[in-house]
Design an enzyme around this catalytic site. Structure first.
Site, PDB file in Angstrom:
ATOM      1  CB  SER A  78      45.444  37.223  68.163  1.00 39.81           C
ATOM      2  OG  SER A  78      45.019  37.024  66.840  1.00 39.81           O
ATOM      3  CG  PHE A 139      40.744  40.800  54.437  1.00 40.62           C
ATOM      4  CD1 PHE A 139      40.210  42.076  54.327  1.00 40.62           C
ATOM      5  CD2 PHE A 139      40.457  40.047  55.565  1.00 40.62           C
ATOM      6  CE1 PHE A 139      39.410  42.603  55.331  1.00 40.62           C
ATOM      7  CE2 PHE A 139      39.662  40.563  56.580  1.00 40.62           C
ATOM      8  CZ  PHE A 139      39.129  41.842  56.468  1.00 40.62           C
TER       9      PHE A 139
END
Length: 405
Positions: A78, A139
């Site tokens: 990130s 996911f």
């Protein structure tokens, strides 16, 4: 990109000034302690004006025992958001984007309806949009938790629009502008905004207008599942649910894109934040917008950190530091700089979610967290940091990975 317990900042009597020199022996010693505490491999780059130190500890491959090196390339997760936010702010400087305009003005088909009219560009960049994160939908086995979908998607190619649909389909975390909630969806939308206003693929635009002007030689968006240069294997433990930890260094990073796909060295990260904070990537007015923050609080209302536009501020015992952290499957990173870009640290980790979970599902403190906190305070605060940590760590590293709400 991760989840866990709240950042813990200890109270100290008064701020102290950062050290004027680097204690290389102490830096290497505290980095070695991170490895001894259970981290497979770690590398660190520290800078104080013109003085620099680079170190590494541990192994890059647990099978061959190949050692880590300070100059290894690393998936920085990130931290990519700072690059993306800087690119959007360049478009603000050019008059192509209004930070306080609704995102539906630019992407009516991507963010349609009432949400497109209420969520502004600024809300995307400071995570107050209320749009849910897509990770749990992309996911799904992480909700179990298990590594099944991590393995299934190693070479899967996600389209940004698909990830955004996952996020928009999730329940809003808050009304637009009425709370802070970290969401990768925000930054995938920001990438689509860049493409809309520049007519260029977002990753190509960021490479040409952010990465290259900052003078970065080993920072890039990977075009394949492979890291180009020398690198460590990157092991995911998933809080003990992937045992033994599994290597995810070869992975198609389209699942992260403009929210988290960048590869870099620790030296390059220091160079990037120095260029950003000294006005070589965006101008003073845009940088001021980037550093306009909203508080991130714990359930009791205590301010844990302050988040701007792809950039956050942490108050450490020796002053205020700006930067970001990142985590992808198997790799963690934190990069912090003082406001002038003089005192800097970037550190990478090659084992993630090594903690265990308590009954409510929050990660328990781990000796590696404590050791990393000590190393980071040594790097950023010098001898003052060493004195403060004598009775225990003064803060928990990688705050975004430990605080999600």
């Amino acid at each position: 990109m991760g989840a866990g317990v709240a950042l813990a900042i200890a109270l100290v009597p008064a701020p102290v000034q950062a050290a004027e020199r680097l204690d290389r022996r102490a830096l290497q010693g505290t980095l070695d302690a991170v490895h001894r505490a259970g981290m497979y491999g770690t590398y660190s780059a520290v800078r104080d004006r013109r003085e620099e130190w680079r170190g590494a500890a541990g192994v890059a491959d647990v099978r061959t025992r190949r050692p880590v090196r300070p100059d290894m390339e690393h998936r920085v997760g990130s931290i990519t958001k700072t690059f993306t936010a800087a690119a959007v702010l360049q478009q603000v400087e050019r008059g192509q984007v209004d930070l306080d305009a609704p995102i539906g003005r630019y992407l009516p088909r991507v963010v349609p309806g009432e949400r497109g009219r209420q969520v502004t560009v600024r809300m995307l960049l400071n995570h107050t949009s209320g749009i849910a994160d897509y990770i749990g939908s992309a996911f799904p086995s992480l909700q179990v938790p298990s590594g099944e979908s991590l393995d299934a998607h190693r070479v899967r190619r996600f389209r940004p629009e698909e990830l955004v649909r996952y996020g928009l389909a999730g329940p809003p975390t808050n009304a637009p502008g009425q709370g802070w909630s970290y969401s990768n969806t925000n930054y995938v939308i920001a990438g689509l905004l860049l493409e809309r206003v520049t007519g260029t693929p977002a990753e190509a635009y960021i490479t040409r207008h952010v990465i290259r002007p900052a003078g970065l030689k080993r920072t890039y968006f990977p075009a394949t599942p492979f890291i180009r240069g020398p690198h460590a294997r990157m092991y995911e433990n998933l809080y003990g649910y992937i045992d033994p930890p599994r290597d995810y260094s070869v992975y198609d990073m389209s699942w992260a894109g403009t929210a988290g796909a960048v590869v870099a060295t620790m030296d390059d990260l220091n160079r990037f934040y120095r260029a950003l904070l000294t006005g070589r990537v965006i101008g003073p007015a845009a940088l001021a917008q980037m550093r306009r923050t909203v508080p991130v609080t714990d359930p009791d209302g205590n301010v844990l950190m302050r988040y701007g536009l792809g950039l956050y501020a942490l108050d450490l015992p020796c002053g205020e530091f700006w930067g970001h952290d990142g985590a992808v499957f198997g790799a963690g990173t934190q990069s912090l700089s003082d406001a002038a870009g003089n005192r800097q640290l970037s550190v990478g980790l090659t084992l993630m979610k090594y903690q265990r979970l308590d009954e409510p599902g929050n990660p328990l403190p781990h000796p590696a967290d404590n050791a990393l906190g000590v190393h980071m305070l040594q790097a950023l605060c010098g001898d003052q940091g060493a004195q403060i940590t004598a009775g225990g760590p003064a803060f928990r590293p990688l705050p975004l990975q430990h605080h999600r709400r």
